[in-house]
Design a protein around this motif. Structure first.
Motif, PDB file in Angstrom:
ATOM      1  N   GLU A  70      45.024  43.891  39.104  1.00 46.90           N
ATOM      2  CA  GLU A  70      43.748  43.701  39.797  1.00 46.90           C
ATOM      3  C   GLU A  70      43.521  42.244  40.217  1.00 46.90           C
ATOM      4  OE1 GLU A  70      40.495  45.393  37.605  1.00 46.90           O
ATOM      5  OE2 GLU A  70      41.723  47.066  36.872  1.00 46.90           O
ATOM      6  N   TRP A  71      43.578  41.305  39.261  1.00 47.61           N
ATOM      7  CA  TRP A  71      43.242  39.921  39.580  1.00 47.61           C
ATOM      8  C   TRP A  71      44.289  39.265  40.469  1.00 47.61           C
ATOM      9  CZ3 TRP A  71      41.387  37.667  34.221  1.00 47.61           C
ATOM     10  CH2 TRP A  71      40.260  38.381  33.794  1.00 47.61           C
ATOM     11  N   ILE A  72      45.565  39.525  40.175  1.00 48.04           N
ATOM     12  CA  ILE A  72      46.648  38.995  41.005  1.00 48.04           C
ATOM     13  C   ILE A  72      47.040  40.080  41.994  1.00 48.04           C
ATOM     14  CG2 ILE A  72      49.029  38.155  41.013  1.00 48.04           C
ATOM     15  CD1 ILE A  72      48.544  37.093  38.197  1.00 48.04           C
ATOM     16  N   SER A  73      46.985  39.787  43.266  1.00 47.06           N
ATOM     17  CA  SER A  73      47.235  40.790  44.298  1.00 47.06           C
ATOM     18  C   SER A  73      48.689  41.274  44.272  1.00 47.06           C
ATOM     19  CB  SER A  73      46.941  40.197  45.682  1.00 47.06           C
ATOM     20  OG  SER A  73      47.442  41.029  46.704  1.00 47.06           O
ATOM     21  N   PRO A  74      48.941  42.565  43.997  1.00 49.87           N
ATOM     22  CA  PRO A  74      50.305  43.092  44.071  1.00 49.87           C
ATOM     23  C   PRO A  74      50.914  42.926  45.456  1.00 49.87           C
ATOM     24  CG  PRO A  74      48.879  44.620  42.886  1.00 49.87           C
ATOM     25  CD  PRO A  74      47.987  43.581  43.504  1.00 49.87           C
ATOM     26  N   ALA A  75      50.087  43.060  46.489  1.00 47.92           N
ATOM     27  CA  ALA A  75      50.603  42.905  47.853  1.00 47.92           C
ATOM     28  C   ALA A  75      51.123  41.493  48.078  1.00 47.92           C
ATOM     29  CB  ALA A  75      49.508  43.247  48.860  1.00 47.92           C
ATOM     30  N   GLU A  76      50.384  40.487  47.601  1.00 49.79           N
ATOM     31  CA  GLU A  76      50.829  39.106  47.753  1.00 49.79           C
ATOM     32  C   GLU A  76      52.084  38.846  46.917  1.00 49.79           C
ATOM     33  OE1 GLU A  76      47.682  36.391  46.924  1.00 49.79           O
ATOM     34  OE2 GLU A  76      46.370  37.155  48.519  1.00 49.79           O
ATOM     35  N   SER A  77      52.144  39.449  45.728  1.00 48.13           N
ATOM     36  CA  SER A  77      53.325  39.298  44.877  1.00 48.13           C
ATOM     37  C   SER A  77      54.564  39.864  45.562  1.00 48.13           C
ATOM     38  CB  SER A  77      53.096  40.002  43.539  1.00 48.13           C
ATOM     39  OG  SER A  77      54.289  40.019  42.769  1.00 48.13           O
ATOM     40  N   ARG A  78      54.421  41.036  46.165  1.00 48.86           N
ATOM     41  CA  ARG A  78      55.569  41.655  46.834  1.00 48.86           C
ATOM     42  C   ARG A  78      55.990  40.858  48.058  1.00 48.86           C
ATOM     43  NH1 ARG A  78      56.248  48.105  48.349  1.00 48.86           N
ATOM     44  NH2 ARG A  78      58.548  48.049  48.503  1.00 48.86           N
ATOM     45  N   GLU A  79      55.028  40.322  48.782  1.00 52.46           N
ATOM     46  CA  GLU A  79      55.347  39.509  49.946  1.00 52.46           C
ATOM     47  C   GLU A  79      56.071  38.226  49.531  1.00 52.46           C
ATOM     48  OE1 GLU A  79      55.391  38.283  54.027  1.00 52.46           O
ATOM     49  OE2 GLU A  79      55.354  40.183  52.932  1.00 52.46           O
ATOM     50  N   GLU A 125      52.066  50.339  37.799  1.00 49.99           N
ATOM     51  CA  GLU A 125      52.303  51.555  38.562  1.00 49.99           C
ATOM     52  C   GLU A 125      52.702  51.255  40.005  1.00 49.99           C
ATOM     53  OE1 GLU A 125      52.517  54.627  37.593  1.00 49.99           O
ATOM     54  OE2 GLU A 125      52.006  54.188  35.498  1.00 49.99           O
ATOM     55  N   GLN A 126      52.132  50.209  40.582  1.00 49.33           N
ATOM     56  CA  GLN A 126      52.479  49.877  41.965  1.00 49.33           C
ATOM     57  C   GLN A 126      53.929  49.403  42.074  1.00 49.33           C
ATOM     58  OE1 GLN A 126      49.392  47.989  44.451  1.00 49.33           O
ATOM     59  NE2 GLN A 126      48.122  47.887  42.609  1.00 49.33           N
ATOM     60  N   ARG A 127      54.380  48.643  41.086  1.00 50.36           N
ATOM     61  CA  ARG A 127      55.764  48.181  41.102  1.00 50.36           C
ATOM     62  C   ARG A 127      56.730  49.333  40.817  1.00 50.36           C
ATOM     63  NH1 ARG A 127      52.412  44.195  39.978  1.00 50.36           N
ATOM     64  NH2 ARG A 127      52.914  42.023  40.530  1.00 50.36           N
TER      65      ARG A 127
END
Length: 223
Positions: free
Chosen positions: A7-16, A77-79
């Motif tokens: 939630e706090w750290i954006s998974p989308a930004e992490s993947r990018e 779960e997203q990863r």
């Protein structure tokens, strides 16, 4: 941790961020996987390997491309969904896992967990007797001096606020692994061409330097 990374750290930004790291990360991971042949001494198709805390699954994909039976463990779960989209075999619960792995990769995990020795004991339990693990964490060797001198400032280092709740040096990482039942071994490295004096020197000096200073180390479950 679940709240922090989902939630706090954006998974989308992490993947990018992972995507933009591109070729450099791919070369580093390929080099790690290629050392397994020297370490395990068997055809890849006969070896079962696990990425403990696989993130987006890149290490598993590389190991699979080299012919290893590759599995990944992850809480996000997203990863997990992203890794499965790329064909990674996911293990969700080690307690119900009926495999003993020949090799476990533990890359940038122990600095995040509340019980690092307990985590290492879990890794030891899922390794077959004689199996190996690679443990890599940020190096905090210089932190005590920086804190005493008042020069440390929050940054993406071994005590990155909120994310990194443990810090290790070469010695403390070895001690934690020893408490968990793992024995330190000299790091297997790809040999440089020995036709030059520089190549010979690097082949001799690099393993010694890594054994004494690095926090990217290899261990064996003696069984």
């Amino acid at each position: 941790m679940q709240t922090l990374y989902e939630e706090w750290i954006s998974p989308a930004e992490s993947r990018e961020k992972q995507r933009l790291s591109g070729d450099n990360d791919s070369v580093a991971i390929a080099t790690q996987v290629q050392t397994l042949a020297r370490l395990l001494g068997r055809p890849p198709s006969e070896c079962s390997v696990l990425d403990f805390g696989m993130g987006w699954g890149h290490w598993c994909q590389m190991a699979g491309a080299h012919g290893y039976q590759a599995f990944g463990l992850e809480l996000s779960e997203q990863r997990i969904a992203a890794a499965q989209e790329n064909g990674v075999q996911v293990i969700r619960d080690l307690e119900t896992c009926d495999r003993n792995f020949d090799f476990v990769n533990c890359e940038q995990v122990l600095e995040h967990v509340s019980d690092p020795v307990g985590t290492l004991k879990t890794i030891c339990q899922i390794l077959r007797p004689g199996g190996y693990t690679r443990i890599s964490v940020p190096n905090g060797r210089q932190l005590p001096d920086q804190i005493r001198q008042g020069t440390w400032k929050p940054s993406k280092d071994s005590i990155h606020p909120l994310e990194h709740i443990n810090s290790f040096s070469n010695l403390t990482l070895k001690l934690a692994a020893k408490h968990a039942g793992l024995e330190f071994i000299r790091q297997p490295i790809l040999q440089y061409p020995t036709s030059s004096s520089l190549g010979i020197l690097r082949n001799r000096i690099l393993p010694i330097h890594l054994a004494r200073r690095s926090t990217n180390l290899y261990f064996q479950h003696a069984g």
